[in-house]
Every structure is written in C-alpha cells, then in structure tokens.
Scaffold this active site. Structure first.
Site, PDB file in Angstrom:
ATOM      1  N   HIS A   1      45.438  98.213  -9.113  1.00 41.03           N
ATOM      2  CA  HIS A   1      45.812  98.781 -10.416  1.00 41.03           C
ATOM      3  C   HIS A   1      45.083  97.963 -11.466  1.00 41.03           C
ATOM      4  O   HIS A   1      44.889  96.753 -11.293  1.00 41.03           O
ATOM      5  CB  HIS A   1      47.321  98.652 -10.661  1.00 41.03           C
ATOM      6  CG  HIS A   1      48.166  99.520  -9.785  1.00 41.03           C
ATOM      7  ND1 HIS A   1      48.413 100.845 -10.064  1.00 41.03           N
ATOM      8  CD2 HIS A   1      48.808  99.262  -8.629  1.00 41.03           C
ATOM      9  CE1 HIS A   1      49.191 101.363  -9.115  1.00 41.03           C
ATOM     10  NE2 HIS A   1      49.436 100.424  -8.223  1.00 41.03           N
TER      11      HIS A   1
ATOM     12  N   HIS B   1      44.572 102.208  -0.155  1.00 45.86           N
ATOM     13  CA  HIS B   1      44.460 103.070  -1.339  1.00 45.86           C
ATOM     14  C   HIS B   1      43.086 102.832  -1.962  1.00 45.86           C
ATOM     15  O   HIS B   1      42.842 101.754  -2.506  1.00 45.86           O
ATOM     16  CB  HIS B   1      45.550 102.726  -2.357  1.00 45.86           C
ATOM     17  CG  HIS B   1      46.928 102.897  -1.813  1.00 45.86           C
ATOM     18  ND1 HIS B   1      47.636 104.063  -1.930  1.00 45.86           N
ATOM     19  CD2 HIS B   1      47.719 102.050  -1.094  1.00 45.86           C
ATOM     20  CE1 HIS B   1      48.812 103.935  -1.318  1.00 45.86           C
ATOM     21  NE2 HIS B   1      48.879 102.724  -0.803  1.00 45.86           N
TER      22      HIS B   1
ATOM     23  N   ALA C   1      53.427  98.767  -9.032  1.00 49.17           N
ATOM     24  CA  ALA C   1      53.520  98.140  -7.713  1.00 49.17           C
ATOM     25  C   ALA C   1      52.174  98.248  -7.005  1.00 49.17           C
ATOM     26  O   ALA C   1      51.567  99.317  -7.000  1.00 49.17           O
ATOM     27  CB  ALA C   1      54.590  98.835  -6.882  1.00 49.17           C
TER      28      ALA C   1
ATOM     29  N   ASP D   1      47.327  97.998   3.000  1.00 46.62           N
ATOM     30  CA  ASP D   1      47.991  98.562   1.813  1.00 46.62           C
ATOM     31  C   ASP D   1      47.375  97.998   0.540  1.00 46.62           C
ATOM     32  O   ASP D   1      48.068  97.833  -0.471  1.00 46.62           O
ATOM     33  CB  ASP D   1      49.509  98.326   1.841  1.00 46.62           C
ATOM     34  CG  ASP D   1      50.248  99.198   0.832  1.00 46.62           C
ATOM     35  OD1 ASP D   1      49.659 100.188   0.343  1.00 46.62           O
ATOM     36  OD2 ASP D   1      51.406  98.889   0.533  1.00 46.62           O
TER      37      ASP D   1
ATOM     38  N   HIS E   1      56.126 106.038   4.678  1.00 47.82           N
ATOM     39  CA  HIS E   1      56.584 105.022   3.718  1.00 47.82           C
ATOM     40  C   HIS E   1      58.091 104.940   3.905  1.00 47.82           C
ATOM     41  O   HIS E   1      58.818 105.814   3.453  1.00 47.82           O
ATOM     42  CB  HIS E   1      56.219 105.406   2.275  1.00 47.82           C
ATOM     43  CG  HIS E   1      56.613 104.349   1.286  1.00 47.82           C
ATOM     44  ND1 HIS E   1      55.693 103.577   0.618  1.00 47.82           N
ATOM     45  CD2 HIS E   1      57.836 103.900   0.893  1.00 47.82           C
ATOM     46  CE1 HIS E   1      56.336 102.708  -0.151  1.00 47.82           C
ATOM     47  NE2 HIS E   1      57.639 102.888  -0.009  1.00 47.82           N
TER      48      HIS E   1
ATOM     49  N   LYS F   1      51.085 111.932   5.635  1.00 50.59           N
ATOM     50  CA  LYS F   1      51.803 110.815   5.048  1.00 50.59           C
ATOM     51  C   LYS F   1      53.117 111.279   4.442  1.00 50.59           C
ATOM     52  O   LYS F   1      53.120 112.176   3.602  1.00 50.59           O
ATOM     53  CB  LYS F   1      50.920 110.184   3.963  1.00 50.59           C
ATOM     54  CG  LYS F   1      51.615 109.133   3.116  1.00 50.59           C
ATOM     55  CD  LYS F   1      51.846 107.858   3.902  1.00 50.59           C
ATOM     56  CE  LYS F   1      52.735 106.903   3.134  1.00 50.59           C
ATOM     57  NZ  LYS F   1      52.136 105.624   2.876  1.00 50.59           N
TER      58      LYS F   1
ATOM     59  N   HIS G   1      53.510  99.311   6.541  1.00 57.36           N
ATOM     60  CA  HIS G   1      53.771  98.085   5.767  1.00 57.36           C
ATOM     61  C   HIS G   1      55.198  97.571   5.957  1.00 57.36           C
ATOM     62  O   HIS G   1      55.982  97.497   5.019  1.00 57.36           O
ATOM     63  CB  HIS G   1      53.439  98.266   4.284  1.00 57.36           C
ATOM     64  CG  HIS G   1      53.814  99.594   3.661  1.00 57.36           C
ATOM     65  ND1 HIS G   1      55.062 100.127   3.745  1.00 57.36           N
ATOM     66  CD2 HIS G   1      53.085 100.474   2.939  1.00 57.36           C
ATOM     67  CE1 HIS G   1      55.097 101.277   3.099  1.00 57.36           C
ATOM     68  NE2 HIS G   1      53.903 101.513   2.609  1.00 57.36           N
TER      69      HIS G   1
ATOM     70  N   ARG H   1      41.826 104.979  -4.262  1.00 56.71           N
ATOM     71  CA  ARG H   1      41.830 105.603  -5.602  1.00 56.71           C
ATOM     72  C   ARG H   1      40.710 106.626  -5.730  1.00 56.71           C
ATOM     73  O   ARG H   1      40.180 107.108  -4.745  1.00 56.71           O
ATOM     74  CB  ARG H   1      41.756 104.546  -6.712  1.00 56.71           C
ATOM     75  CG  ARG H   1      42.737 103.383  -6.584  1.00 56.71           C
ATOM     76  CD  ARG H   1      44.170 103.829  -6.459  1.00 56.71           C
ATOM     77  NE  ARG H   1      45.108 102.718  -6.639  1.00 56.71           N
ATOM     78  CZ  ARG H   1      46.354 102.735  -6.202  1.00 56.71           C
ATOM     79  NH1 ARG H   1      46.828 103.768  -5.527  1.00 56.71           N
ATOM     80  NH2 ARG H   1      47.145 101.705  -6.420  1.00 56.71           N
TER      81      ARG H   1
ATOM     82  N   LEU I   1      55.234  97.562  -3.208  1.00 59.02           N
ATOM     83  CA  LEU I   1      56.300  98.278  -2.508  1.00 59.02           C
ATOM     84  C   LEU I   1      55.864  98.573  -1.088  1.00 59.02           C
ATOM     85  O   LEU I   1      54.721  98.984  -0.890  1.00 59.02           O
ATOM     86  CB  LEU I   1      56.644  99.584  -3.239  1.00 59.02           C
ATOM     87  CG  LEU I   1      57.417  99.380  -4.550  1.00 59.02           C
ATOM     88  CD1 LEU I   1      57.528 100.688  -5.316  1.00 59.02           C
ATOM     89  CD2 LEU I   1      58.807  98.800  -4.284  1.00 59.02           C
TER      90      LEU I   1
ATOM     91  N   HIS J   1      45.714 101.531   6.611  1.00 63.40           N
ATOM     92  CA  HIS J   1      46.464 101.968   5.412  1.00 63.40           C
ATOM     93  C   HIS J   1      45.809 101.361   4.176  1.00 63.40           C
ATOM     94  O   HIS J   1      45.955 100.164   3.925  1.00 63.40           O
ATOM     95  CB  HIS J   1      47.920 101.506   5.504  1.00 63.40           C
ATOM     96  CG  HIS J   1      48.764 101.886   4.308  1.00 63.40           C
ATOM     97  ND1 HIS J   1      50.003 102.457   4.434  1.00 63.40           N
ATOM     98  CD2 HIS J   1      48.555 101.784   2.968  1.00 63.40           C
ATOM     99  CE1 HIS J   1      50.511 102.678   3.232  1.00 63.40           C
ATOM    100  NE2 HIS J   1      49.648 102.267   2.322  1.00 63.40           N
TER     101      HIS J   1
HETATM  102  C1  NCD Z   1      50.933 101.774  -3.618  1.00 59.74           C
HETATM  103  C2  NCD Z   1      50.049 102.322  -4.745  1.00 59.74           C
HETATM  104  O1  NCD Z   1      49.899 101.654  -5.769  1.00 59.74           O
HETATM  105  O2  NCD Z   1      49.496 103.417  -4.576  1.00 59.74           O
HETATM  106  N1  NCD Z   1      51.644 100.637  -4.112  1.00 59.74           N
HETATM  107  C3  NCD Z   1      52.173  99.631  -3.358  1.00 59.74           C
HETATM  108  O3  NCD Z   1      52.851  98.777  -3.923  1.00 59.74           O
HETATM  109  N2  NCD Z   1      51.956  99.552  -2.077  1.00 59.74           N
HETATM  110  C4  NCD Z   1      51.819 102.847  -3.115  1.00 59.74           C
HETATM  111  C5  NCD Z   1      52.463 102.521  -1.797  1.00 59.74           C
HETATM  112  O4  NCD Z   1      51.805 102.462  -0.766  1.00 59.74           O
HETATM  113  O5  NCD Z   1      53.674 102.321  -1.774  1.00 59.74           O
HETATM  114 ZN    ZN Z   2      50.338 102.053   0.410  1.00 59.73          ZN
END
Ligand code: NCD
Ligand code: ZN
Length: 340
Positions: A251, A17, A263, A247, A136, A99, A174, A19, A219, A15
C-alpha cells in the site's frame, strides 16, 4: 562448519497481491526476481471475477515482469458465482484456483461471500473438477474479537465446508494461530496452508512497539507469541501441508501511515531472506526447499520448477524504502541474501 550458501529449486509464492496499473509495474519485479510462479490474488477494484478479466490481468502482469515468471490466476468468489463459468476458466487454464473472501474481511473484499451456503454449488463443482479453493479464514462478525476471528472461522465455517466437501482441495491461507496449524495438520491430504514471513517473525507486540506501527499491521493480524511459535513449528516441521505464501500486500506509504491505515505488509523484496532466516534459526535449513519449492506445486498438481536459486549467508541492511514503499524488515539486518 556451517554452510555459507544454500541452493534450492526455484521457489513459488502461493499468495501474493501484485495490484494493478502503476503499482503493478513498481512491485511485480520484486516477486518475479524471487519466484518462478505465484498465485495472484484477485482483490482489485473491481475484483477479478470473470475469465476475461483474469486473462487481461495476466497479460498486464506479464508485461510488467517480462520473461521467466508465471502468474497463476485466481477467481474472486461472490455470492452469485456461476459453477459453469468457474469450470470454463479452469478448463481453459486461465485460473488455477478460486479465492474465498468473507465479505468485508479485508482490503477490497466488499464483494466477498456473505454466507458460505451461497457458494455451495460452486464448491461442489470445484470438488468435482479438482480446482483449489483458497480461503481467507476470518469471520467478519464485529462481535468476535479481531484476534479470535481465524479460530472462530475454523469452528463456524471451515469445519462444515470440509465435512460437506470431503474431497475439495482447500488452502487455508496465511495462517496465524495454533488452532489453524492444528486443524490443517490433522486434516486430510486435501487440506493445506500457506505461511507468511511476518507471521513467522512478529507477534502482536510488534504492532505496538513504542507506538503504533502501521507497517506491522496486516490481516489476519499477528497474534500472541504462543501462536507464532505454533505456526513456526508447523512451517519448519517438514509436513508437506505447509508451504510458502508471502501475502505481500503493498500500500502507498500515505495509506499505511494514516488515521485509518490499510492492512498489508510489503515483504516481496526480501521474502526468501526472511524465510531462510527462520528456517536457519530453527535448525531446519534442510527442510526449506520442500516448504518453498516442492509442497506447493505438489498440492496444486503442477510440476516443480527446473531452475535453481542460491542464498548466501551474509549480513545486509534492508533499506528504509523500496520502490517508494516501506518493506518488511525496513532498517533491520538480515543474515541471508538472494544471490543475483
Ligand atoms: C491484503 C491486501 O492489502 O490486499 N492485506 C493484508 O493485510 N493481507 C488483503 C488480504 O490478503 O487480506
Ligand atoms: Zn492476501
């Protein structure tokens, strides 16, 4: 004598991200350095909802990381998702999972599912073809306390999905609560969970330690200590139902350090080091390889990686910033390091 190195089969991240655009080129190399494969979250703007979008996103990821890393793509489920399109993308080996984001649960989830019944035809098809559903697991009802949203999701949504689709492969992602650990632990072999480094290491006090700490906010939000301990117990128990999923969710600093901070915790640069520290503290280093490198591929029905990585027991300080972003553990000393 305690072991000074730990060599394990190359792990995967179930899992993450990564981007897109400039951020993708900045963060993806950190994931590719640690992991052989990763389940790529589809919550871009707009989300990855078609076979073609997943294909072109996969190409952009490969261009950002070069050889030796395999992105495993996912389809973002919406109310109108089409079972035939789902099956086509799976048959063409473009995506390996779908997802489920409850609408508005988290970053870029505005297109998410508003009522689980709306995707029942898709879940029925996924169950039939053996495609994994990544979840999620939080309700979005604002009347439910944010710290209870995972446990309430299990009661209100997940229990019903598992009853209605008893063969569907589901990853509750998560996990952060004792309720989630217990639910997954006692469910059938088609139900598994991923665990992040942060939910093994911090409890909710970290978000308020001496002031508001935006870099400890993600989150699902970190919970009470008793929940951290339950998640830690599950992850290090040796059960094949729990596996690694960082996860990592980068950002920009300004977006985190803001009056309405995003988050997400950027843990990719030292994820294996985080997890190894936890397994070491729990006296469970002998179970780390299964958690990091075996349970995930077995659940997804994929082969294990055939290369290896080595971690060394050595103290090192995590930099305050990595690629212009604030990483998990910034400024802290970690006791394990991934060898070059
Ligand atoms: C994730 C994100 O920023 O894309 N943020 C997070 O806090 N984990 C989204 C997600 O997986 O909930
Ligand atoms: Zn995530």
């Amino acid at each position: 004598m305690t072991a000074q190195t730990l060599t394990i089969r190359r792990p995967d991240d179930w899992h993450v991200h990564l981007r897109d655009g400039e951020m993708l080129t900045r963060v993806a190399p950190y994931t590719a350095r640690q992991f052989g494969r990763a389940i790529i979250m589809p919550n871009l703007t707009p989300p990855v909802m078609t076979v073609e979008a997943a294909q072109t996103y996969r190409e952009r990821i490969l261009a950002a990381v070069g050889e030796g890393f395999t992105p495993l793509m996912t389809c973002y489920l919406t109310d109108g998702a089409d079972p035939d399109e789902m099956e086509r993308g799976f048959a063409e080996k473009v995506w390996v999972a779908a997802k489920l984001y409850p609408a508005h649960a988290t970053t870029n989830s505005a297109h998410g599912v508003t009522d689980i019944r709306n995707v029942y035809p898709v879940l029925e098809r996924m169950q039939r073809i053996g495609m994994v559903l990544c979840v999620h697991g939080e309700v979005t009802d604002s009347s439910v306390d944010i710290f209870d949203r995972e446990a309430v999701f299990i009661d209100r949504v997940l229990t019903g999905v598992v009853a209605d689709f008893p063969e569907l492969k589901i990853v509750l992602e998560h996990i952060t609560t004792s309720e989630a650990a217990a639910f997954v632990g006692s469910a059938g072999p088609n139900i598994a969970a991923t665990v992040t480094p942060q939910h093994l290491i911090i409890n909710r006090n970290a978000i308020f330690a001496g002031g508001l700490r935006p870099h400890a906010y993600c989150l699902p939000v970190a919970k009470r200590e008793q929940h951290r301990l339950a998640v830690r117990q599950a992850a290090t128990s040796g059960s094949a139902k729990f596996f690694l999923g960082t996860d990592s969710a980068p950002h920009e600093r300004a977006a985190k350090e803001s009056s309405c901070g995003c988050a997400g915790i950027f843990n990719a640069p030292f994820a294996l080091e985080s997890y190894a520290t936890v397994f070491d503290e729990e006296g469970a280093l002998d179970r780390f390889e299964a958690f990091a490198s075996e349970n995930g591929p077995r659940f997804y029905g994929l082969p294990l990686n055939d290369s290896f990585v080595t971690l060394e027991r050595i103290n090192h300080v995590v930099p305050d910033t990595v690629a212009g972003l604030v990483p998990f553990h910034a400024g802290e000393t970690l006791g394990w390091r991934l060898a070059a």
